[in-house]
Design an enzyme around this catalytic site. Structure first.
Site, PDB file in Angstrom:
ATOM      1  N   ASN A  62       3.004 -23.445  -6.658  1.00 50.43           N
ATOM      2  CA  ASN A  62       3.572 -24.740  -6.265  1.00 50.43           C
ATOM      3  C   ASN A  62       3.583 -24.783  -4.744  1.00 50.43           C
ATOM      4  O   ASN A  62       4.411 -24.132  -4.109  1.00 50.43           O
ATOM      5  CB  ASN A  62       4.998 -24.852  -6.835  1.00 50.43           C
ATOM      6  CG  ASN A  62       5.706 -26.115  -6.390  1.00 50.43           C
ATOM      7  OD1 ASN A  62       5.111 -26.980  -5.750  1.00 50.43           O
ATOM      8  ND2 ASN A  62       6.980 -26.221  -6.724  1.00 50.43           N
ATOM      9  N   LYS A  67       4.335 -27.146  -2.825  1.00 47.52           N
ATOM     10  CA  LYS A  67       5.397 -28.015  -2.296  1.00 47.52           C
ATOM     11  C   LYS A  67       4.829 -28.920  -1.190  1.00 47.52           C
ATOM     12  O   LYS A  67       3.676 -29.318  -1.260  1.00 47.52           O
ATOM     13  CB  LYS A  67       6.595 -27.174  -1.856  1.00 47.52           C
ATOM     14  CG  LYS A  67       7.075 -26.244  -2.993  1.00 47.52           C
ATOM     15  CD  LYS A  67       8.397 -25.592  -2.752  1.00 47.52           C
ATOM     16  CE  LYS A  67       8.755 -24.716  -3.956  1.00 47.52           C
ATOM     17  NZ  LYS A  67      10.047 -24.055  -3.823  1.00 47.52           N
ATOM     18  N   HIS A 105      11.452 -30.115 -11.243  1.00 46.45           N
ATOM     19  CA  HIS A 105      11.749 -29.003 -10.322  1.00 46.45           C
ATOM     20  C   HIS A 105      13.141 -29.203  -9.731  1.00 46.45           C
ATOM     21  O   HIS A 105      13.559 -30.335  -9.492  1.00 46.45           O
ATOM     22  CB  HIS A 105      10.696 -28.961  -9.209  1.00 46.45           C
ATOM     23  CG  HIS A 105      10.765 -27.702  -8.406  1.00 46.45           C
ATOM     24  ND1 HIS A 105      11.718 -27.513  -7.440  1.00 46.45           N
ATOM     25  CD2 HIS A 105      10.034 -26.565  -8.460  1.00 46.45           C
ATOM     26  CE1 HIS A 105      11.549 -26.292  -6.927  1.00 46.45           C
ATOM     27  NE2 HIS A 105      10.536 -25.702  -7.524  1.00 46.45           N
ATOM     28  N   GLU A 123      14.242 -28.904  -6.881  1.00 47.94           N
ATOM     29  CA  GLU A 123      14.279 -29.656  -5.622  1.00 47.94           C
ATOM     30  C   GLU A 123      14.267 -31.158  -5.892  1.00 47.94           C
ATOM     31  O   GLU A 123      14.871 -31.932  -5.148  1.00 47.94           O
ATOM     32  CB  GLU A 123      13.104 -29.210  -4.728  1.00 47.94           C
ATOM     33  CG  GLU A 123      13.366 -27.805  -4.189  1.00 47.94           C
ATOM     34  CD  GLU A 123      12.125 -26.981  -3.881  1.00 47.94           C
ATOM     35  OE1 GLU A 123      11.021 -27.551  -3.822  1.00 47.94           O
ATOM     36  OE2 GLU A 123      12.285 -25.753  -3.718  1.00 47.94           O
ATOM     37  N   GLU A 142      13.607 -21.357 -13.345  1.00 51.39           N
ATOM     38  CA  GLU A 142      13.721 -21.106 -11.910  1.00 51.39           C
ATOM     39  C   GLU A 142      15.191 -21.207 -11.507  1.00 51.39           C
ATOM     40  O   GLU A 142      15.699 -22.316 -11.255  1.00 51.39           O
ATOM     41  CB  GLU A 142      12.918 -22.144 -11.118  1.00 51.39           C
ATOM     42  CG  GLU A 142      11.437 -22.111 -11.383  1.00 51.39           C
ATOM     43  CD  GLU A 142      10.643 -22.697 -10.225  1.00 51.39           C
ATOM     44  OE1 GLU A 142       9.725 -22.029  -9.765  1.00 51.39           O
ATOM     45  OE2 GLU A 142      10.966 -23.810  -9.775  1.00 51.39           O
ATOM     46  N   GLY A 199      13.095 -19.458  -2.811  1.00 54.91           N
ATOM     47  CA  GLY A 199      12.926 -19.374  -1.362  1.00 54.91           C
ATOM     48  C   GLY A 199      13.952 -18.510  -0.661  1.00 54.91           C
ATOM     49  O   GLY A 199      14.076 -18.556   0.566  1.00 54.91           O
ATOM     50  N   SER A 217      11.229 -16.581  -5.804  1.00 59.88           N
ATOM     51  CA  SER A 217      10.988 -15.395  -4.969  1.00 59.88           C
ATOM     52  C   SER A 217      10.077 -14.364  -5.630  1.00 59.88           C
ATOM     53  O   SER A 217      10.251 -13.160  -5.458  1.00 59.88           O
ATOM     54  CB  SER A 217      12.322 -14.760  -4.548  1.00 59.88           C
ATOM     55  OG  SER A 217      13.053 -15.661  -3.731  1.00 59.88           O
TER      56      SER A 217
HETATM   57  O1  13P Z   1      10.344 -23.164  -6.442  1.00 62.41           O
HETATM   58  C1  13P Z   1       9.529 -22.289  -6.672  1.00 62.41           C
HETATM   59  C2  13P Z   1       8.280 -22.585  -7.398  1.00 62.41           C
HETATM   60  O2  13P Z   1       8.330 -23.842  -7.988  1.00 62.41           O
HETATM   61  C3  13P Z   1       9.733 -20.899  -6.220  1.00 62.41           C
HETATM   62  O3  13P Z   1       9.679 -20.871  -4.836  1.00 62.41           O
HETATM   63  P1  13P Z   1       9.634 -19.465  -4.067  1.00 62.41           P
HETATM   64  O4  13P Z   1       8.554 -18.636  -4.748  1.00 62.41           O
HETATM   65  O5  13P Z   1       9.301 -19.801  -2.661  1.00 62.41           O
HETATM   66  O6  13P Z   1      10.979 -18.836  -4.242  1.00 62.41           O
END
Ligand code: 13P
Length: 252
Positions: A12, A14, A98, A100, A168, A174, A213
């Site tokens: 992803n 982003k 997601h 976010e 997740e 992150g 992560s």
């Molecule tokens: O949100 C994520 C994938 O959709 C995970 O992000 P990270 O791998 O940066 O922690």
């Protein structure tokens, strides 16, 4: 991993990078494909970078996905992108729900479910994300929260045999922090049980990804856990070598 289920390693991207970056990253992934992996690979660039990433990829070696889409099929929805447009741009998958988007855009389980229906109608595979916050885990609610998100976000017509669900935990995204292996295994076992109960005969082979992560150094241990059928990778998917290193954690 689940016996008989081919893992999926999904990146992803982003909201990162330029067109040039997207082309270079896709090319880096394509060029490294000789690296042995027993997994399917998926990259999910920003909308505006989908086309260049797909073209750079040769359109087929690695699947392409969107990071979101509209619930509506078309029409007067300024700024939105439909599932059919994503299919037209070469996508096979769409990430939905997601954390976010749930946090930043107020997306509810009901909206995620409507978007999943749109994705299924367009012939694409939804990758539905669920996960608890740190406060929810600390108060012992993690499994109940995730079970409720699953119940609310997956439509009855979810193509469970080939659909994808990603766990997740919000606090692991992150941050460099991950749940313990035991906690990941326990959550994935609970999710599998919920999915098998709702979609008997299909939920058994639905791919359950872990995200939060994931990096090359922890991928072997995480991907070896029961009911972990791949990874949804954020930051580490922005470097071709790291993304491929995670894919290489799946035995060929
Ligand atoms: O949100 C994520 C994938 O959709 C995970 O992000 P990270 O791998 O940066 O922690």
């Amino acid at each position: 991993m689940t016996p008989g289920v081919r893992p999926l390693i999904a990146g992803n991207w982003k909201m990162n990078g330029t067109l040039r970056d997207a082309a270079a990253l896709a090319e880096g992934v394509r060029a490294g494909l000789e690296q042995a992996t027993g997994a399917d690979l998926l990259i999910c660039p920003p909308f505006l970078h989908l086309h260049v990433a797909a073209a750079s990829m040769g359109w087929k070696a690695v699947a392409i996905g969107g990071q979101d889409c509209a619930a509506e099929p078309n029409g007067a929805h300024t700024g939105d992108v439909s599932a059919a447009m994503l299919a037209d741009a070469g996508c096979g998958y769409v990430i939905l729900g997601h954390s976010e988007r749930r946090a930043d855009r107020g997306e509810t389980d009901a909206l995620v479910r409507a978007k999943a229906e749109a994705v299924i109608d367009a012939g694409l595979i939804p990758v539905v994300c669920v996960g608890e916050t740190e406060a929810q885990r600390d108060s012992g609610q993690a499994e109940a929260v995730v079970a409720a998100q699953l119940a609310g976000s997956l439509p009855d017509g979810f193509p469970a045999a080939k659909g994808v669900v990603a766990y997740e935990p919000v606090w692991a995204i992150g941050t460099g922090r991950t749940p313990t292996e035991a906690d990941i295994a326990a959550m994935h076992a609970r999710m599998r049980a919920e999915l098998v109960a709702r979609f008997p005969g299909e939920g058994e082979t639905l791919r359950l990804l872990y995200g939060g992560s994931v990096k090359p150094s922890n991928a072997v241990a995480i991907l070896a856990l029961p009911n972990v059928d791949g990874a949804l990778v954020g930051g580490a998917s922005l470097k071709a070598a790291d993304f491929l290193g995670i894919a290489a954690a799946v035995p060929a």
